[in-house]
Design a protein around this motif. Structure first.
Motif, mmCIF file in Angstrom:
data_model
loop_
_atom_site.group_PDB
_atom_site.id
_atom_site.type_symbol
_atom_site.label_atom_id
_atom_site.label_comp_id
_atom_site.label_asym_id
_atom_site.label_seq_id
_atom_site.Cartn_x
_atom_site.Cartn_y
_atom_site.Cartn_z
ATOM 1 N N TRP A 158 0.850 -1.186 0.000
ATOM 2 C CA TRP A 158 0.000 0.000 0.000
ATOM 3 C C TRP A 158 0.889 1.239 0.000
ATOM 4 O O TRP A 158 1.948 1.281 0.635
ATOM 5 C CB TRP A 158 -0.888 0.035 1.227
ATOM 6 C CG TRP A 158 -1.817 -1.138 1.363
ATOM 7 C CD1 TRP A 158 -1.775 -2.310 0.660
ATOM 8 C CD2 TRP A 158 -2.902 -1.264 2.269
ATOM 9 N NE1 TRP A 158 -2.771 -3.162 1.071
ATOM 10 C CE2 TRP A 158 -3.485 -2.539 2.052
ATOM 11 C CE3 TRP A 158 -3.451 -0.437 3.233
ATOM 12 C CZ2 TRP A 158 -4.584 -2.993 2.776
ATOM 13 C CZ3 TRP A 158 -4.548 -0.880 3.964
ATOM 14 C CH2 TRP A 158 -5.108 -2.145 3.730
ATOM 15 N N GLY A 159 0.464 2.268 -0.702
ATOM 16 C CA GLY A 159 1.272 3.480 -0.734
ATOM 17 C C GLY A 159 0.552 4.629 -1.397
ATOM 18 O O GLY A 159 -0.582 4.501 -1.873
ATOM 19 N N GLY A 160 1.214 5.765 -1.436
ATOM 20 C CA GLY A 160 0.677 6.945 -2.102
ATOM 21 C C GLY A 160 -0.528 7.527 -1.383
ATOM 22 O O GLY A 160 -0.650 7.470 -0.153
ATOM 23 N N ALA A 161 -1.441 8.074 -2.177
ATOM 24 C CA ALA A 161 -2.636 8.702 -1.615
ATOM 25 C C ALA A 161 -3.493 7.695 -0.860
ATOM 26 O O ALA A 161 -4.251 8.077 0.039
ATOM 27 C CB ALA A 161 -3.455 9.360 -2.729
ATOM 28 N N LEU A 162 -3.392 6.412 -1.218
ATOM 29 C CA LEU A 162 -4.131 5.370 -0.497
ATOM 30 C C LEU A 162 -3.798 5.410 0.988
ATOM 31 O O LEU A 162 -4.698 5.447 1.841
ATOM 32 C CB LEU A 162 -3.797 4.007 -1.102
ATOM 33 C CG LEU A 162 -4.219 2.763 -0.316
ATOM 34 C CD1 LEU A 162 -5.724 2.726 -0.156
ATOM 35 C CD2 LEU A 162 -3.718 1.497 -1.006
ATOM 36 N N VAL A 163 -2.524 5.439 1.325
ATOM 37 C CA VAL A 163 -2.118 5.470 2.731
ATOM 38 C C VAL A 163 -2.482 6.806 3.377
ATOM 39 O O VAL A 163 -2.977 6.852 4.515
ATOM 40 C CB VAL A 163 -0.605 5.188 2.845
ATOM 41 C CG1 VAL A 163 -0.098 5.476 4.252
ATOM 42 C CG2 VAL A 163 -0.304 3.751 2.472
ATOM 43 N N SER A 164 -2.249 7.902 2.675
ATOM 44 C CA SER A 164 -2.542 9.222 3.246
ATOM 45 C C SER A 164 -4.020 9.362 3.589
ATOM 46 O O SER A 164 -4.382 9.852 4.668
ATOM 47 C CB SER A 164 -2.118 10.322 2.273
ATOM 48 O OG SER A 164 -0.723 10.321 2.088
ATOM 49 N N LEU A 165 -4.902 8.938 2.680
ATOM 50 C CA LEU A 165 -6.337 9.080 2.925
ATOM 51 C C LEU A 165 -6.814 8.132 4.018
ATOM 52 O O LEU A 165 -7.688 8.488 4.809
ATOM 53 C CB LEU A 165 -7.110 8.837 1.628
ATOM 54 C CG LEU A 165 -6.907 9.901 0.542
ATOM 55 C CD1 LEU A 165 -7.644 9.510 -0.733
ATOM 56 C CD2 LEU A 165 -7.384 11.265 1.028
ATOM 57 N N ILE A 166 -6.254 6.919 4.073
ATOM 58 C CA ILE A 166 -6.635 5.988 5.139
ATOM 59 C C ILE A 166 -6.237 6.566 6.494
ATOM 60 O O ILE A 166 -7.022 6.541 7.460
ATOM 61 C CB ILE A 166 -5.984 4.615 4.907
ATOM 62 C CG1 ILE A 166 -6.673 3.892 3.763
ATOM 63 C CG2 ILE A 166 -6.049 3.772 6.177
ATOM 64 C CD1 ILE A 166 -6.061 2.560 3.415
ATOM 65 N N MET A 167 -5.035 7.095 6.585
ATOM 66 C CA MET A 167 -4.583 7.689 7.843
ATOM 67 C C MET A 167 -5.462 8.879 8.235
ATOM 68 O O MET A 167 -5.839 9.035 9.405
ATOM 69 C CB MET A 167 -3.129 8.136 7.708
ATOM 70 C CG MET A 167 -2.132 7.017 7.678
ATOM 71 S SD MET A 167 -2.028 6.196 9.286
ATOM 72 C CE MET A 167 -0.990 4.799 8.868
#
Length: 369
Positions: A158-167
Motif C-alpha cells: 500500500w502506498g501513495g494517496a491510499l495510505v494518506s487518505l486511510i490515515m
C-alpha cells in the motif's frame, strides 16, 4: 419643565436600509485600503504572469519521457504527473486490483456526503455505516479475504494517496469522539477518571507527533503478545488517532466551557438525565461553538499524515519524493512539478474542509436567529 416633555410619541419608522459597501469603497475607501490594494496588485503582477507561463503556457502536457521537460525554457512537466499518477495514488498496489481501492473510497465518499449534507435524512444509519460498516468492508476490500475470492494484498504494497487518505480518515473518525470523551473525562467529578484524562491529554500534547509515532511503532508491540502484534499500518494509525484526540479534547473543552451552566440545570429541571442533557442540550451547543477549531484540527491532521514516512510508511508525499529519482524523468522542473502537484492535492482537500465549515457556521448562525 413639562413644556420640554413630549406628549405624543412619534410613529414608528422603518429601519434604515442595510447596504453593504461597494467594491470601490472596500478597495479604495481610504488611504490604508488603497495602499494595501495597490501593493497586492503589484505583487500579483510580479507573481502571476511567470506562474501562469510556467504552469500552463510553457508546460509539457504529453511526452514519453523527461527529455522534452529538460529542454531549455520548458515549464511544468504534467506528462510526468500523468505517467506516474498510478504510483502516486496506489503505490505498489497491484494494478489489476485498483478497482478495490476505488470502490472503498467511493463508499467512503458516499457516506461522507450522506453525513454532511443537511437535506439527506437518516443520519444515524450513515453514522453506523461510516464508523462500523466502512472499516470492516474497507479492510476486506483493501487487504483481501480468500474466503470471499479476494486475494490478499499486504500492507507493504500500500502506498501513495491510499495510505494518506486511510490515515486521515481513521484519524478524523477517532479524533472527534475521542476528543469528546477526553474532554468530558477531564470535567468529570470522578477523580480517577479526571486525572487519567488530564494525564493523557497533557502527555500527548506535550510530545511532538514524530515522537508519538515512534512510540506507537516501537512500544505498542511490546505490550501485546507476538501473535497479537498490530500491523505496520495500524501502529502509526493508533498514534495519529491518539494525538488528534488529545488536541481535539482541548477544543471541545473550550466549547463546553462556553455553554452556560444554566443550560444543564434547565435540562435537569425538565427531568432529563445527565447523559440526555449532554446529548441533547450541552454537546450540540458546545460543538457548534467550536466548529472553526474542529476543522482546523482536521486540516492539521490531514497535513500531518505526511509524517508517517518517518516510520516507514509510503504516503503520498513520499511517493512523489521517490518518483523524482527515476532517471527517465529526472530534471529540476520535473521534481518541482511533482511538489506543485502535491501542494494542489493537499490544498484541494483542506480548502474543501474549510469551505464546508464556513457553510456550516452560516447555517448554525441562521438557526439561532
Amino acid at each position: 419643565m413639562t413644556d420640554f416633555l413630549r406628549a405624543d410619541f412619534l410613529p414608528p419608522q422603518p429601519p434604515p436600509p442595510m447596504r453593504a459597501p461597494g467594491w470601490r469603497a472596500k478597495l479604495f475607501g481610504d488611504a490604508r485600503a488603497t495602499a494595501i490594494t495597490l501593493a497586492l496588485l503589484v505583487l500579483a503582477a510580479l507573481v502571476l504572469p511567470p506562474a501562469i507561463r510556467y504552469l500552463f503556457i510553457d508546460a509539457i502536457w504529453s511526452a514519453p519521457d523527461g527529455a522534452a521537460c529538460r529542454a531549455p525554457g520548458a515549464g511544468a512537466c504534467w506528462a510526468y504527473i500523468a505517467a506516474k499518477s498510478p504510483f502516486f495514488f496506489y503505490g505498489a498496489y497491484p494494478p489489476a486490483l485498483y478497482w478495490r481501492v476505488n470502490l472503498t473510497f467511493a463508499l467512503a465518499a458516499a457516506l461522507i456526503v450522506w453525513l454532511l449534507h443537511p437535506k439527506i435524512p437518516r443520519k444515524g444509519l450513515a453514522l453506523a455505516g461510516f464508523f462500523l460498516g466502512l472499516p470492516v468492508v474497507g479492510f476486506i476490500l483493501l487487504h483481501g479475504a480468500p474466503a470471499l475470492g479476494l486475494s490478499v494484498v499486504g500492507t507493504n504494497l500500500w502506498g501513495g494517496a491510499l495510505v494518506s487518505l486511510i490515515m486521515a480518515l481513521a484519524g478524523m473518525a477517532v479524533a472527534l469522539p475521542g476528543g469528546v470523551a477526553l474532554a468530558l473525562g477531564r470535567r468529570s467529578e470522578l477523580p480517577a477518571l479526571r486525572w487519567l484524562s488530564i494525564a493523557t491529554i497533557e502527555f500527548v500534547r506535550g510530545a511532538p507527533l514524530i515522537a508519538v509515532l515512534f512510540m506507537a511503532n516501537v512500544l505498542l508491540p511490546l505490550f501485546l503478545p507476538p501473535d497479537w502484534a498490530p500491523d505496520r499500518l495500524l501502529r502509526p494509525m493508533a498514534g495519529i488517532a491518539l494525538f488528534a484526540s488529545a488536541y481535539m479534547a482541548e477544543v471541545v473543552r473550550g466549547g463546553l466551557a462556553a455553554v452556560p451552566r444554566g443550560q444543564g440545570e434547565a435540562a435537569a429541571a425538565l427531568g432529563l438525565s445527565r447523559w440526555q442533557s449532554l446529548k441533547l442540550i450541552v454537546l450540540p451547543q458546545a460543538l457548534g461553538a467550536v466548529v472553526p477549531g474542529i476543522v482546523n484540527n482536521f486540516v492539521a491532521l490531514f497535513k500531518d499524515t505526511t509524517l508517517v514516512a518517518i516510520v516507514g510508511l509510503f504516503d503520498f508525499l513520499h511517493a512523489i519524493d521517490v518518483a523524482r529519482l527515476d532517471p527517465v524523468w529526472a530534471g529540476p522542473t520535473i521534481a518541482l512539478t511533482g511538489y506543485v502537484f502535491a501542494a494542489l492535492f493537499y490544498l484541494t482537500f483542506c480548502l474543501a474542509m474549510s469551505r464546508y465549515a464556513g457553510g456550516l457556521e452560516k447555517r448554525l448562525a441562521a438557526a439561532k436567529r
